[in-house]
Design a protein around this motif. Sequence first.
Motif, PDB file in Angstrom:
ATOM      1  N   LYS A  79      -0.096  11.058   9.672  1.00 46.98           N
ATOM      2  CA  LYS A  79       0.451  10.767  10.998  1.00 46.98           C
ATOM      3  C   LYS A  79      -0.128   9.467  11.554  1.00 46.98           C
ATOM      4  O   LYS A  79       0.510   8.777  12.356  1.00 46.98           O
ATOM      5  CB  LYS A  79       0.181  11.924  11.948  1.00 46.98           C
ATOM      6  N   ALA A  80      -1.328   9.135  11.146  1.00 52.28           N
ATOM      7  CA  ALA A  80      -1.943   7.884  11.591  1.00 52.28           C
ATOM      8  C   ALA A  80      -1.233   6.668  10.993  1.00 52.28           C
ATOM      9  O   ALA A  80      -1.338   5.555  11.521  1.00 52.28           O
ATOM     10  CB  ALA A  80      -3.418   7.863  11.209  1.00 52.28           C
ATOM     11  N   THR A 112       0.856  -1.184   0.000  1.00 52.00           N
ATOM     12  CA  THR A 112       0.000   0.000   0.000  1.00 52.00           C
ATOM     13  C   THR A 112       0.890   1.231   0.000  1.00 52.00           C
ATOM     14  O   THR A 112       1.779   1.351   0.846  1.00 52.00           O
ATOM     15  CB  THR A 112      -0.925   0.019   1.229  1.00 52.00           C
ATOM     16  N   VAL A 113       0.664   2.111  -0.946  1.00 55.06           N
ATOM     17  CA  VAL A 113       1.433   3.349  -1.061  1.00 55.06           C
ATOM     18  C   VAL A 113       0.573   4.500  -0.565  1.00 55.06           C
ATOM     19  O   VAL A 113      -0.534   4.722  -1.064  1.00 55.06           O
ATOM     20  CB  VAL A 113       1.852   3.627  -2.522  1.00 55.06           C
ATOM     21  N   HIS A 114       1.093   5.226   0.422  1.00 54.90           N
ATOM     22  CA  HIS A 114       0.432   6.438   0.897  1.00 54.90           C
ATOM     23  C   HIS A 114       1.084   7.610   0.176  1.00 54.90           C
ATOM     24  O   HIS A 114       2.249   7.941   0.407  1.00 54.90           O
ATOM     25  CB  HIS A 114       0.548   6.545   2.416  1.00 54.90           C
ATOM     26  N   LYS A 143       5.140  11.994   6.863  1.00 54.19           N
ATOM     27  CA  LYS A 143       5.722  12.435   5.600  1.00 54.19           C
ATOM     28  C   LYS A 143       5.480  11.387   4.530  1.00 54.19           C
ATOM     29  O   LYS A 143       5.459  10.191   4.811  1.00 54.19           O
ATOM     30  CB  LYS A 143       7.240  12.639   5.751  1.00 54.19           C
ATOM     31  N   ALA A 144       5.291  11.851   3.312  1.00 51.47           N
ATOM     32  CA  ALA A 144       5.163  10.921   2.184  1.00 51.47           C
ATOM     33  C   ALA A 144       6.478  10.914   1.403  1.00 51.47           C
ATOM     34  O   ALA A 144       7.166  11.932   1.363  1.00 51.47           O
ATOM     35  CB  ALA A 144       4.010  11.363   1.287  1.00 51.47           C
ATOM     36  N   LEU A 197       0.533  22.073   4.074  1.00 49.13           N
ATOM     37  CA  LEU A 197       1.181  21.011   4.840  1.00 49.13           C
ATOM     38  C   LEU A 197       0.445  19.688   4.669  1.00 49.13           C
ATOM     39  O   LEU A 197      -0.712  19.645   4.252  1.00 49.13           O
ATOM     40  CB  LEU A 197       1.238  21.392   6.323  1.00 49.13           C
ATOM     41  N   ALA A 198       1.157  18.596   5.017  1.00 47.20           N
ATOM     42  CA  ALA A 198       0.550  17.268   4.935  1.00 47.20           C
ATOM     43  C   ALA A 198      -0.566  17.138   5.971  1.00 47.20           C
ATOM     44  O   ALA A 198      -0.507  17.742   7.043  1.00 47.20           O
ATOM     45  CB  ALA A 198       1.611  16.197   5.170  1.00 47.20           C
ATOM     46  N   PRO A 199      -1.591  16.346   5.668  1.00 49.57           N
ATOM     47  CA  PRO A 199      -2.716  16.198   6.587  1.00 49.57           C
ATOM     48  C   PRO A 199      -2.401  15.265   7.758  1.00 49.57           C
ATOM     49  O   PRO A 199      -1.441  14.492   7.715  1.00 49.57           O
ATOM     50  CB  PRO A 199      -3.801  15.603   5.697  1.00 49.57           C
ATOM     51  N   GLU A 200      -3.250  15.330   8.777  1.00 47.87           N
ATOM     52  CA  GLU A 200      -3.104  14.464   9.952  1.00 47.87           C
ATOM     53  C   GLU A 200      -3.257  12.994   9.588  1.00 47.87           C
ATOM     54  O   GLU A 200      -2.762  12.125  10.289  1.00 47.87           O
ATOM     55  CB  GLU A 200      -4.138  14.845  11.005  1.00 47.87           C
ATOM     56  N   SER A 201      -3.922  12.707   8.480  1.00 48.15           N
ATOM     57  CA  SER A 201      -4.135  11.308   8.089  1.00 48.15           C
ATOM     58  C   SER A 201      -2.817  10.568   7.884  1.00 48.15           C
ATOM     59  O   SER A 201      -2.734   9.357   8.104  1.00 48.15           O
ATOM     60  CB  SER A 201      -4.980  11.233   6.814  1.00 48.15           C
TER      61      SER A 201
END
Length: 202
Positions: free
Chosen positions: A45-46, A3-5, A52-53, A39-43
Amino acid sequence: MITVHHLNKSRSKRVIWLLEELDMPYTLVKHQRDPNTNLAPESLKAVHPLAKAPIIVDDNVTLCESGAIMEYILNKSCTEQLRPIQNTQEYYQYLEWLHFAEGSLALPVISTLLMGMEKRSGASPLDHYIAKEIALDFTYIDNTLSKQTYFAGDNFTAADIMMTIILEIAGTLQLIDNKAHIERYLETVQQRPAYQLATSQG
């Protein structure tokens, strides 16, 4: 299955590109930057504490950092594509450029990007250092590409995927203007179908 975030407008395009080159199946989870802060979303961080992507998840393995992810995917691949045979000259060129992209080049390029976004009243102590690194790095890159088609020699490798994305950012900042060999190189790799599929993901 991996799975790629993926974060929009980020260097995580590299991972999608690599998987497409290898024709490996994957699941894509898209994350969107905050429209106000960029900025990157809180999703994210989960998924990983660094938020970071790119991030990949594969069974019990969760990995951040582009270079580590590239090596993980290549180790899982059933082919010897995109990585030269170990202990050859091409292999050590591959290793140098794979790490150069984030180890040496990203700092001056991203610093230039960030400094261009802030209101400034004068020169900063960083300016001379960044200018020196930009001149040194891009001269080295252009000279290398004047002698060979790709970063590890005559064959396209994962090091090219790592380098292309940061070179594209540099291009938006006009850091590669008048670097004919870099411009030729980018035109070549951007024609690859896997690159175009990855780019279409945003």
